[in-house]
Write an enzyme that holds these catalytic residues in place. Structure first.
Site, short mmCIF file in Angstrom:
data_model
loop_
_atom_site.label_atom_id
_atom_site.label_comp_id
_atom_site.label_asym_id
_atom_site.label_seq_id
_atom_site.Cartn_x
_atom_site.Cartn_y
_atom_site.Cartn_z
N LYS A 49 0.80 -1.20 0.00
CA LYS A 49 0.00 0.00 0.00
C LYS A 49 0.85 1.27 0.00
CE LYS A 49 -2.32 -1.95 3.51
NZ LYS A 49 -3.21 -2.15 4.70
N GLY A 50 2.10 1.12 0.45
CA GLY A 50 2.93 2.29 0.70
C GLY A 50 3.07 3.26 -0.46
N ASP A 109 7.59 3.20 -2.66
CA ASP A 109 7.74 4.30 -1.70
C ASP A 109 9.13 4.27 -1.08
OD1 ASP A 109 6.98 1.89 -0.59
OD2 ASP A 109 5.95 2.77 1.12
N ASP A 112 14.28 -0.45 1.42
CA ASP A 112 14.86 -0.58 2.74
C ASP A 112 15.98 -1.62 2.63
OD1 ASP A 112 15.04 -0.86 5.60
OD2 ASP A 112 13.00 -0.10 5.73
N LYS A 140 17.12 3.72 1.68
CA LYS A 140 17.95 3.75 2.89
C LYS A 140 19.23 2.99 2.59
CE LYS A 140 13.97 3.74 6.02
NZ LYS A 140 13.24 2.93 7.02
N VAL A 162 10.54 5.74 9.21
CA VAL A 162 9.83 6.97 8.85
C VAL A 162 8.39 6.65 8.47
CG1 VAL A 162 11.85 8.30 8.13
CG2 VAL A 162 10.69 6.84 6.45
N ARG A 174 -0.35 7.21 6.95
CA ARG A 174 -0.17 7.14 5.50
C ARG A 174 -0.65 8.42 4.82
NH1 ARG A 174 1.07 1.74 4.04
NH2 ARG A 174 0.05 0.12 5.25
C1 PRP Z 1 7.36 -1.62 2.61
C2 PRP Z 1 7.62 -0.73 1.41
C3 PRP Z 1 8.34 -1.62 0.45
C4 PRP Z 1 9.08 -2.57 1.35
C5 PRP Z 1 10.49 -2.17 1.45
O1 PRP Z 1 6.15 -2.25 2.44
O2 PRP Z 1 6.43 -0.23 0.86
O3 PRP Z 1 7.46 -2.31 -0.40
O4 PRP Z 1 8.45 -2.53 2.63
O5 PRP Z 1 11.23 -2.99 2.33
P1 PRP Z 1 12.46 -3.87 1.91
O6 PRP Z 1 13.31 -3.07 0.97
O7 PRP Z 1 13.16 -4.11 3.23
O8 PRP Z 1 11.97 -5.14 1.32
P2 PRP Z 1 5.33 -2.98 3.61
O9 PRP Z 1 5.63 -4.42 3.56
O10 PRP Z 1 5.57 -2.24 4.88
O11 PRP Z 1 3.82 -2.84 3.18
P3 PRP Z 1 2.89 -1.55 2.92
O12 PRP Z 1 3.50 -0.83 1.74
O13 PRP Z 1 1.57 -2.12 2.62
O14 PRP Z 1 2.91 -0.70 4.17
#
Ligand code: PRP
Length: 190
Positions: A49-50, A109, A112, A140, A162, A174
């Site tokens: 969703k991010g 978004d 990480d 990051k 964040v 969000r």
């Molecule tokens: C977050 C973000 C990325 C992913 C990045 O999604 O939107 O898709 O994590 O992390 P990584 O590089 O360590 O794999 P999340 O799983 O939190 O779901 P969301 O977007 O629905 O909040």
């Protein structure tokens, strides 16, 4: 609440302002439009969703400069409800249609650990896309665990948790138009 918003009081520090996001998106859109000018269309794949807010603003900006823009969404899960990456990727929502021979840009978004993206890129390539690149609003660098090629990056930020502009903590924040770090007291509340 009489006026203002509920979330400003929970933010310890702003990491990227609304204005900085707006300017960066225009910059990224111009760059992508120039790079893809020779193709008939570009297919943006937003990662829910991010990425929902970045996807909307980026698609709108790209539309001003480029050939036709198509959009698709996928939902994958790597974090679950936790604030650190587990490396486990599950498809929660798949693509609705064939992407064979499409020029795909994954819209993320945040990158990480890079685990989600690394998995996603392999998946999209296995679906025979003509090309696959990535635009990520945030990255990051200190958190990277796997080498993943992100062609278009908005902001490199420190390795801290964040929220805002699509990014959540326990499904909140969000809707914030900027990106910030939460006050420590917020974590003990949830
Ligand atoms: C977050 C973000 C990325 C992913 C990045 O999604 O939107 O898709 O994590 O992390 P990584 O590089 O360590 O794999 P999340 O799983 O939190 O779901 P969301 O977007 O629905 O909040």
């Amino acid at each position: 609440m009489e006026d203002g918003n509920w979330y400003d009081a929970d933010i310890e520090r702003v990491v990227v302002t609304e204005q900085q996001i707006r300017e960066k998106i225009q910059e990224l859109a111009k760059q992508v439009a120039a790079d893809y000018a020779r193709f008939d269309s570009v297919l943006l794949v937003g990662v829910l969703k991010g990425a929902f807010m970045f996807m909307a603003d980026f698609a709108r900006a790209l539309g001003q400069y480029s050939r036709p823009v198509e959009v698709e969404f996928m939902a994958v899960s790597s974090y679950g409800a936790r604030a650190t990456s587990s490396g486990v990727v599950r498809i929660l929502k798949d693509l609705d249609r064939d992407i064979a021979d499409k020029h795909v840009i994954v819209v993320e978004d945040v990158v990480d650990s890079g685990l989600t993206l690394s998995w996603l890129l392999k998946y999209l390539e296995s679906r025979s896309a003509a090309s696959v690149e990535v635009v990520a609003l945030l990255r990051k660098p200190e958190a990277i665990k796997v080498d993943v090629d992100v062609k278009y990056v908005g902001f490199d930020i420190p390795n801290e948790f964040v929220v805002g502009y699509g990014l959540d903590f326990a499904e909140r924040y969000r809707e914030m138009p900027y990106i910030g770090v939460l006050r420590p007291s917020v974590y003990s509340r949830v």
